[in-house]
Design an enzyme around this catalytic site. Sequence first.
Site, mmCIF file in Angstrom:
data_model
loop_
_atom_site.group_PDB
_atom_site.id
_atom_site.type_symbol
_atom_site.label_atom_id
_atom_site.label_comp_id
_atom_site.label_asym_id
_atom_site.label_seq_id
_atom_site.Cartn_x
_atom_site.Cartn_y
_atom_site.Cartn_z
ATOM 1 N N ASN A 66 0.874 -1.177 0.000
ATOM 2 C CA ASN A 66 0.000 0.000 0.000
ATOM 3 C C ASN A 66 0.906 1.221 0.000
ATOM 4 O O ASN A 66 1.541 1.529 1.009
ATOM 5 C CB ASN A 66 -0.885 -0.046 1.258
ATOM 6 C CG ASN A 66 -1.707 1.216 1.441
ATOM 7 O OD1 ASN A 66 -1.745 2.084 0.554
ATOM 8 N ND2 ASN A 66 -2.360 1.328 2.584
ATOM 9 N N TRP A 67 0.969 1.893 -1.134
ATOM 10 C CA TRP A 67 1.919 3.005 -1.284
ATOM 11 C C TRP A 67 1.397 4.307 -0.681
ATOM 12 O O TRP A 67 2.103 5.327 -0.701
ATOM 13 C CB TRP A 67 2.274 3.198 -2.769
ATOM 14 C CG TRP A 67 3.017 2.035 -3.361
ATOM 15 C CD1 TRP A 67 3.432 0.903 -2.694
ATOM 16 C CD2 TRP A 67 3.453 1.874 -4.719
ATOM 17 N NE1 TRP A 67 4.082 0.051 -3.557
ATOM 18 C CE2 TRP A 67 4.110 0.630 -4.802
ATOM 19 C CE3 TRP A 67 3.340 2.652 -5.869
ATOM 20 C CZ2 TRP A 67 4.662 0.146 -5.996
ATOM 21 C CZ3 TRP A 67 3.890 2.182 -7.064
ATOM 22 C CH2 TRP A 67 4.550 0.944 -7.123
ATOM 23 N N LYS A 68 0.171 4.289 -0.189
ATOM 24 C CA LYS A 68 -0.418 5.461 0.473
ATOM 25 C C LYS A 68 -0.211 6.732 -0.370
ATOM 26 O O LYS A 68 -0.175 6.669 -1.589
ATOM 27 C CB LYS A 68 0.128 5.589 1.898
ATOM 28 C CG LYS A 68 -0.082 4.292 2.696
ATOM 29 C CD LYS A 68 0.166 4.420 4.169
ATOM 30 C CE LYS A 68 -0.080 3.081 4.857
ATOM 31 N NZ LYS A 68 0.094 3.121 6.298
ATOM 32 N N HIS A 106 -9.398 1.073 5.324
ATOM 33 C CA HIS A 106 -8.077 1.245 5.948
ATOM 34 C C HIS A 106 -8.210 2.148 7.169
ATOM 35 O O HIS A 106 -9.012 3.085 7.177
ATOM 36 C CB HIS A 106 -7.093 1.851 4.937
ATOM 37 C CG HIS A 106 -5.682 1.786 5.437
ATOM 38 N ND1 HIS A 106 -5.183 2.707 6.316
ATOM 39 C CD2 HIS A 106 -4.698 0.882 5.215
ATOM 40 C CE1 HIS A 106 -3.926 2.377 6.600
ATOM 41 N NE2 HIS A 106 -3.604 1.278 5.951
ATOM 42 N N GLU A 118 -6.504 4.518 8.206
ATOM 43 C CA GLU A 118 -6.319 5.956 7.951
ATOM 44 C C GLU A 118 -7.594 6.575 7.379
ATOM 45 O O GLU A 118 -7.893 7.737 7.634
ATOM 46 C CB GLU A 118 -5.101 6.158 7.032
ATOM 47 C CG GLU A 118 -3.805 5.908 7.804
ATOM 48 C CD GLU A 118 -2.668 5.327 6.995
ATOM 49 O OE1 GLU A 118 -2.702 5.382 5.759
ATOM 50 O OE2 GLU A 118 -1.730 4.774 7.627
ATOM 51 N N GLU A 163 -4.979 -5.037 10.716
ATOM 52 C CA GLU A 163 -3.933 -4.030 10.922
ATOM 53 C C GLU A 163 -4.199 -3.317 12.246
ATOM 54 O O GLU A 163 -5.028 -2.393 12.297
ATOM 55 C CB GLU A 163 -3.947 -2.998 9.793
ATOM 56 C CG GLU A 163 -3.676 -3.572 8.422
ATOM 57 C CD GLU A 163 -3.172 -2.511 7.452
ATOM 58 O OE1 GLU A 163 -2.121 -2.743 6.849
ATOM 59 O OE2 GLU A 163 -3.788 -1.438 7.323
ATOM 60 N N GLY A 187 2.972 2.209 10.907
ATOM 61 C CA GLY A 187 3.928 3.299 10.746
ATOM 62 C C GLY A 187 4.657 3.665 12.024
ATOM 63 O O GLY A 187 5.304 4.706 12.103
ATOM 64 N N SER A 234 3.877 -2.178 10.345
ATOM 65 C CA SER A 234 5.331 -2.237 10.507
ATOM 66 C C SER A 234 5.942 -3.570 10.062
ATOM 67 O O SER A 234 6.866 -4.080 10.701
ATOM 68 C CB SER A 234 5.723 -1.905 11.952
ATOM 69 O OG SER A 234 5.337 -0.574 12.258
ATOM 70 N N GLY A 285 3.076 -1.150 4.276
ATOM 71 C CA GLY A 285 3.044 0.275 3.973
ATOM 72 C C GLY A 285 4.441 0.773 3.641
ATOM 73 O O GLY A 285 4.954 0.584 2.523
ATOM 74 N N GLY A 286 5.101 1.381 4.612
ATOM 75 C CA GLY A 286 6.402 2.027 4.402
ATOM 76 C C GLY A 286 7.421 1.166 3.666
ATOM 77 O O GLY A 286 8.113 1.646 2.758
#
Length: 250
Positions: free
Chosen positions: A9-11, A94, A96, A164, A170, A210, A231-232
């Site tokens: 997920n490149w957000k 998600h 977020e 999640e 993150g 993470s 993610g990151g």
Amino acid sequence: MRTPYIAGNWKMHKTASEAEALARDLVRSLDREAKKVMIAPAFTALGAVKRCLEGSHILLGAQNMGPEEQGAHTGEVSVLMLKDLGVEVVILGHSERRHKYGEGDELINQKVKLAVSHGLDVVLCVGETLEQRDSGTTTGIVEEQLRRGLNGLGALAQVTIAYEPVWAIGTGKTATAKDADDTHRFIRELLARLYNQKEAEEMIIQYGGSVKPNNAAELMAMENIDGLLVGGASLTADSFVPIVRYDAGS
Ligand code: 13P
């Protein structure tokens, strides 16, 4: 047998040209992997990334979707627009979206049903906040998110669940593999009650929060963890490729 499913997920990262460059690297490195792999760039990069993925088995995902087919919804992107670009999967619910943009289970459920009815696969995200975890309500929260998010959906064939924990996203904090597996088992048992044993056993349940090259193998070794939503660490080939190849000793 559940095929491992690793998703990035490149957000809100990467312009179209940056996304294209990463997608090209991933196709080069990952095309012979037997696992299911999905990448979800920002809306603005979907077209460019799709062109890089032609002929590859890497799936194209979107990170969200509007709740209606079309209409007066300023700023939204519809399921028809995603399909038109060749999107195959959409991430919905998600944390977020839930916590920064106030999306509730009812809205998420509307999107889930719309996506499925148009033939898109869905990754439905669930997870508790730190406060909820500390007060011992993790399973209750996850159950409510799943019951409401899946409400009225007849079958699970197009759905993947991503667990999640919000406090692990993150932050560099991961749930222990054992804690994550316990929640995944709870989710599978709940799905068996809501649907049936067969669909529950076939369900891919991803863990997200993470995930890094150094913890992917331990997480994936757990009985009920079938995939990862990253993610990151999905933002460079250097970290995403070893996560996808978690079982190659890299
Ligand atoms: P991080 O891997 O950066 O913690 O993000 C997880 C996530 O939210 C994936 O959807």
